[in-house]
Design an enzyme around this catalytic site. Structure first.
Site, short mmCIF file in Angstrom:
data_model
loop_
_atom_site.label_atom_id
_atom_site.label_comp_id
_atom_site.label_asym_id
_atom_site.label_seq_id
_atom_site.Cartn_x
_atom_site.Cartn_y
_atom_site.Cartn_z
N LYS A 51 0.86 -6.09 -9.39
CA LYS A 51 1.18 -6.90 -8.21
C LYS A 51 0.27 -8.11 -8.19
O LYS A 51 -0.96 -8.00 -8.24
CB LYS A 51 0.94 -6.03 -6.97
CG LYS A 51 1.93 -6.24 -5.87
CD LYS A 51 1.71 -5.17 -4.82
CE LYS A 51 2.45 -5.47 -3.56
NZ LYS A 51 1.99 -4.61 -2.46
C1 E4P Z 1 3.80 -3.89 0.17
O1 E4P Z 1 4.12 -4.23 -0.92
C2 E4P Z 1 3.08 -4.76 1.13
O2 E4P Z 1 1.78 -4.99 0.71
C3 E4P Z 1 3.12 -4.11 2.49
O3 E4P Z 1 4.48 -3.74 2.77
C4 E4P Z 1 2.54 -4.96 3.60
O4 E4P Z 1 2.81 -4.32 4.83
P1 E4P Z 1 2.04 -4.73 6.17
O5 E4P Z 1 2.47 -6.11 6.55
O6 E4P Z 1 2.49 -3.70 7.17
O7 E4P Z 1 0.57 -4.66 5.88
#
Ligand code: E4P
Length: 217
Positions: free
Chosen positions: A83
């Site tokens: 990522k």
């Molecule tokens: C996943 O890939 C993201 O990092 C995550 O869904 C972020 O979610 P949040 O906005 O609730 O922290």
């Protein structure tokens, strides 16, 4: 539509994997911090449970640092998806890692222009954050519709992975606009099973069945 779990909690992952409905996992530095685990050990363990893509995020912000961290994470298992943040260095690292056949999820996407660049950089997944856009008064799901239209116009193979999901309605809306994946917190996946008429209908059927005195076996 694929459903990923948005967590680094091994117990939640093992439990929900028993549903047979979990297609992958996403983590981020905040979720790793919340788990209290070492990132390498946690990702290794998750890869041993789930065979689909497992997103593990780099924390370097420069190209070379991202490449080093990305390669280290990708060494853990073949289903690790590196990522990377949607920055200039992040997209440069995306193209390089993809040329080495490493899966990449480009994260922190908040605009269609950003999503277009990620597709051009060859991202395997783009993660637009719908909940965080809703939080600032935008309509996050409009972004998903726009990205879907642009990707379809040019047949980009980058999968739209709806992130920052806060409700069952977000999952339904993502499915309605044709998103490829929604990554959801475990508690939202559990809420997806629920409908009061299902509970009431089952209670009524069981009461009527009891009155017959029958048994199937
Ligand atoms: C996943 O890939 C993201 O990092 C995550 O869904 C972020 O979610 P949040 O906005 O609730 O922290």
């Amino acid at each position: 539509m694929k459903l990923f779990l948005d967590t680094a909690d091994i117990n939640e992952i093992s439990e929900l994997n028993q549903t047979g409905l979990v297609d992958g996992i996403t983590t981020n530095p905040s979720l790793i911090a919340k788990s209290g685990r070492n990132i390498i050990e946690a990702i290794e363990e998750i890869c041993g449970i789930i065979s689909g893509p497992i997103s593990a995020e780099v924390t370097a912000t420069d190209y070379h640092g991202m490449m080093d961290e990305g390669k280290r994470l990708a060494e853990i298992a073949s289903n690790v998806t590196v990522k990377l943040p949607l920055t200039s260095d992040g997209l440069k690292a995306c193209a390089s890692l993809r040329s080495q056949n490493i899966l990449v999820n480009v994260t922190l996407c908040f605009s269609t222009a950003q999503a277009l660049l990620a597709a051009k950089a060859g991202a395997s997944f783009i993660s637009p954050f719908v909940g965080r856009l809703d939080d600032i008064g935008s309509v996050g799901m409009n972004l998903i519709s726009e990205i879907a239209e642009v990707y379809s116009n040019y047949n980009y193979s980058t999968e739209i992975l709806v992130a920052s999901v806060r409700s069952v309605q977000h999952v339904v809306d993502a499915a309605l606009v044709g998103a490829d994946v929604a990554t959801i917190p475990p508690k939202i996946m559990l809420q997806m099973y629920k409908h009061p008429l299902t509970d009431k209908g089952l209670a009524d059927f069981l009461a009527d069945w009891k009155s017959t005195g029958q048994s199937i076996l």
